[in-house]
Design an enzyme around this catalytic site. Structure first.
Site, mmCIF file in Angstrom:
data_model
loop_
_atom_site.group_PDB
_atom_site.id
_atom_site.type_symbol
_atom_site.label_atom_id
_atom_site.label_comp_id
_atom_site.label_asym_id
_atom_site.label_seq_id
_atom_site.Cartn_x
_atom_site.Cartn_y
_atom_site.Cartn_z
ATOM 1 N N LYS A 288 0.732 -1.207 0.006
ATOM 2 C CA LYS A 288 -0.028 0.065 0.098
ATOM 3 C C LYS A 288 1.109 1.071 0.041
ATOM 4 C CE LYS A 288 -4.062 1.966 2.316
ATOM 5 N NZ LYS A 288 -4.712 1.870 3.471
ATOM 6 N N GLU A 377 -18.543 -5.974 11.474
ATOM 7 C CA GLU A 377 -19.523 -5.377 12.107
ATOM 8 C C GLU A 377 -20.586 -6.017 12.941
ATOM 9 O OE1 GLU A 377 -18.085 -2.562 8.889
ATOM 10 O OE2 GLU A 377 -19.024 -4.544 9.145
ATOM 11 N N ARG A 405 -24.984 -2.740 8.888
ATOM 12 C CA ARG A 405 -24.583 -4.170 8.365
ATOM 13 C C ARG A 405 -25.054 -4.953 9.663
ATOM 14 N NH1 ARG A 405 -19.090 -3.987 4.883
ATOM 15 N NH2 ARG A 405 -20.453 -5.403 3.655
#
Length: 641
Positions: A288, A377, A405
């Site tokens: 990244k 979640e 969610r």
């Protein structure tokens, strides 16, 4: 400032132009694409490190596959800047994330190359599999379907549900696992450890690669079938593998890991995989922030750094002369530590947002009491519920839009059992440039429908501290929601002593005549500004900060409706079923008659832009509130000439 794309990139208006180039030219395209992203984001802002990490992958995918006929789905999507630039949006890319400009995420109505709208993680495999199954049903057997998912997004339960189905579905789908050990913060969990073990085992990797090439050269005839080849491949791998490959156990053909920054290797591998039917997974390893040294070194900071000097790496901060209010998230992060020092039953949970929610402060100071559970979640909510059954006071901090969610878990595992889990919903309301996938518009409406739940919203930092303090007191035995917005509060001196607030108690901010304005949460500050303007016009609106949507302060509301026949409600949430609706229900239940105007997020999707631009568009900024008040009191306004 004019930003110009490089020599080759400036000639690529769509992937068909890219495919006209030779393989040897792809290295230059990657360099120019990476530099263009750096140039634009440094000046105009946006997500940064994620897109740099998939430059080679973006080029390889559009070079090998016949997009948009072949369907490419990006997971989350903040890494799709290179994809956007290569698919006809190069010249408009500086408008990315700006009001009325390009979305920061793939969006179906923006481009035919954006096959699926994303913003939340872990949806790509399900979406691509659905596309592949539909294509198979229609007889489009040559059509390719590619899902690009990060190792962070792969931790979510939905990704595993999709993998489980993909392995038995007769569908042509390629899953590309982009493994960089990061989401916004470093990834956590057993899957991360498993992938690390694969990518750091040179013996396994070399044999895996050699076996693949060897099998590709063997004759496939009567005595050597493809099935026999697969069995030979598996048995050779088993010689040195501690356990069977997770993905192959799910009947997905696994390839890799390979270097995701080697454009030649990527294009060759993708070309080979096009010829292999059925579900398969390519594991690539990337960095990244690749190509920008500072972003490679500090990937969390450079996920979305804001504006910066691309030469020196200095991230520009707004110059201020006096102390500024803190961000609400930081007030949460420091306050939970204060409370935990007083109450040893307090624990903190977040699903992959330790930096964004500022739970990182507690994780650093009290690592045994604060936990990042990954992009999960649903698990975060039920884990918190399990802890609550054992007497723990759990602060479960989740972004409002991500909390959607976990609705079932909030109902089934928390509310029905009346467990006192404390939900701190960060980024409630309109969040700005991230747009509709991230706006926290619906939490009031859907949580208000659930029994046993307390729903609150602080108008300022002091109120946030007091609500957090109140929620963890022993006398609270209910699920407790505290919602607060993204960004700064209003109190530079915010470390105030704790004070208990009884659920269902609001407060009168100012007395008034003829009209009452009822606000919930941070929008009360917009009302305060509007009142200053209205007072200068000779009007005297009353202002009530209700603090709680559930339970409502009924005593205060009786006072309001017995004193005023004109009422405005203001909220940073949907007007359908939200705070204003609760006030209407109270009014109807008690047979009050009043003219009432509900102000908040209207019943349509709000796009991206600066928060101030979006408040204005929705009409509940200070000017909009003042305008609505004048309209309701137009018969009371005297014009002096």
């Amino acid at each position: 400032m004019t930003i110009t794309a490089g020599q080759l990139l400036s000639q690529i208006d769509n992937p068909a132009d890219l495919r006209k180039l030779s393989k040897e030219q792809l290295h230059q395209v990657c360099e120019e694409l990476r530099q263009y992203i750096i140039d634009v984001v440094s000046v105009h802002g946006g997500h940064f490190a994620a897109s740099l990490g998939v430059v080679e992958l973006s080029v390889a995918l559009h070079y090998v596959f016949n997009t948009p006929y072949d369907q490419l789905v990006w997971d989350v999507g903040h890494q799709a800047y290179g994809h956007k630039i290569l698919t006809g949006r190069r010249d408009s890319f500086p408008s990315n994330r700006k009001y009325k400009g390009l979305s920061g995420f793939p969006k179906r109505d923006e481009s035919e190359y954006d096959t699926f709208g994303v913003g939340h993680s872990s949806t790509s495999i399900s979406a691509a599999l659905g596309m592949a199954m539909a294509s198979h049903y229609k007889g489009e057997l040559d059509k390719q379907h590619i899902a690009v998912i990060g190792d962070g997004a792969m931790t979510a339960g939905m990704a595993f549900e999709a993998l489980n189905h993909a392995g038995v579905a007769n569908a042509n789908v390629l899953i590309i696992l982009n493994d960089n050990c990061m989401s916004i913060d470093p990834n956590v969990g057993a899957l991360k450890e498993y992938l690390t073990d694969i990518t750091t085992s040179p013996t396994y990797n070399k044999l895996r690669d050699d076996v693949w090439h060897m099998l590709g050269k063997l004759p496939v005839g009567k005595r050597f079938t493809r099935d026999m080849a697969s069995k030979l491949e598996a048995s050779l791998k088993g010689v040195i593998s501690k356990s069977s490959n997770l993905f192959e156990s799910l009947q997905l053909r696994y390839f890799g890991p390979i270097d995701g920054h080697n454009i030649t290797k990527l294009t060759d591998t993708l070309q080979d995989l096009k010829d292999i039917p059925g579900p398969k997974l390519l594991h690539i390893v990337t960095t990244k922030g690749k190509g920008y040294a500072l972003a490679e070194k500090d990937q969390t900071t450079w996920h979305a750094p804001g504006l910066f000097d691309k030469i020196t790496g200095e991230i520009f901060k707004k110059a201020v002369e006096k102390p500024q209010p803190p961000k609400y998230q930081d007030v949460f992060g420091h306050t939970i530590i204060e409370l935990a020092e007083q109450n040893d039953k307090i624990l903190g949970i977040t699903p992959a947002m330790p930096s964004g929610s500022s739970l990182k402060f507690m994780m650093e100071k009290m690592p045994q009491r604060a936990f990042d559970v990954g992009i999960c979640e649903q698990h975060a909510v039920t884990l918190s519920a399990g802890m609550a059954t054992q007497g723990m006071r759990v602060f479960c901090t989740i972004y409002s839009s991500f909390f959607q969610r976990a609705f079932d878990q909030a109902v089934h595992d928390v509310a029905i059992q009346k467990l006192p889990v404390i939900f701190c919903l960060d980024r409630a309301g309109l969040v700005g440039e991230d747009g509709p996938t991230h706006h926290g518009a619906y939490d009031i409406a859907y949580m208000r429908s659930i029994p046993n739940v307390i729903i609150s919203a602080p108008m300022n930092e002091e109120e946030l501290r007091n609500l957090m303090y109140s929620a963890q007191l022993p006398d609270n035995q209910s699920p407790y929601v505290i919602r607060y917005p993204r960004g700064q509060g209003v109190m530079p001196e915010w470390r105030t002593p704790f004070r208990a607030i009884k659920p269902g108690t609001g407060r009168k901010i100012r007395d008034g005549k003829e009209i009452a304005i009822l606000s919930i949460g941070h929008t009360g500050n917009f009302v305060t500004e509007a009142c200053k303007e209205l007072i200068s016009d000779g009007l005297q609106p009353a202002h009530y900060d209700m603090r709680f949507v559930k339970p409502l302060d009924e005593a205060l509301l009786h006072e309001v409706f017995q004193s005023f026949d004109k009422v405005i409600t203001v909220e940073d949430g949907t007007v359908v079923g939200g705070f204003g609706s609760a006030i209407l229900e109270f009014m109807a239940a008690h047979q009050y008659k009043a003219a009432i105007k509900i102000m908040g997020i209207p019943d349509h999707i709000i796009e991206h832009g600066k928060p101030e631009e979006l408040y204005r568009e929705c009409g509940y900024d200070a000017a909009g509130i003042a305008r609505a008040t004048r309209e309701m009191l137009k018969d009371k306004i005297t014009v002096t000439i």
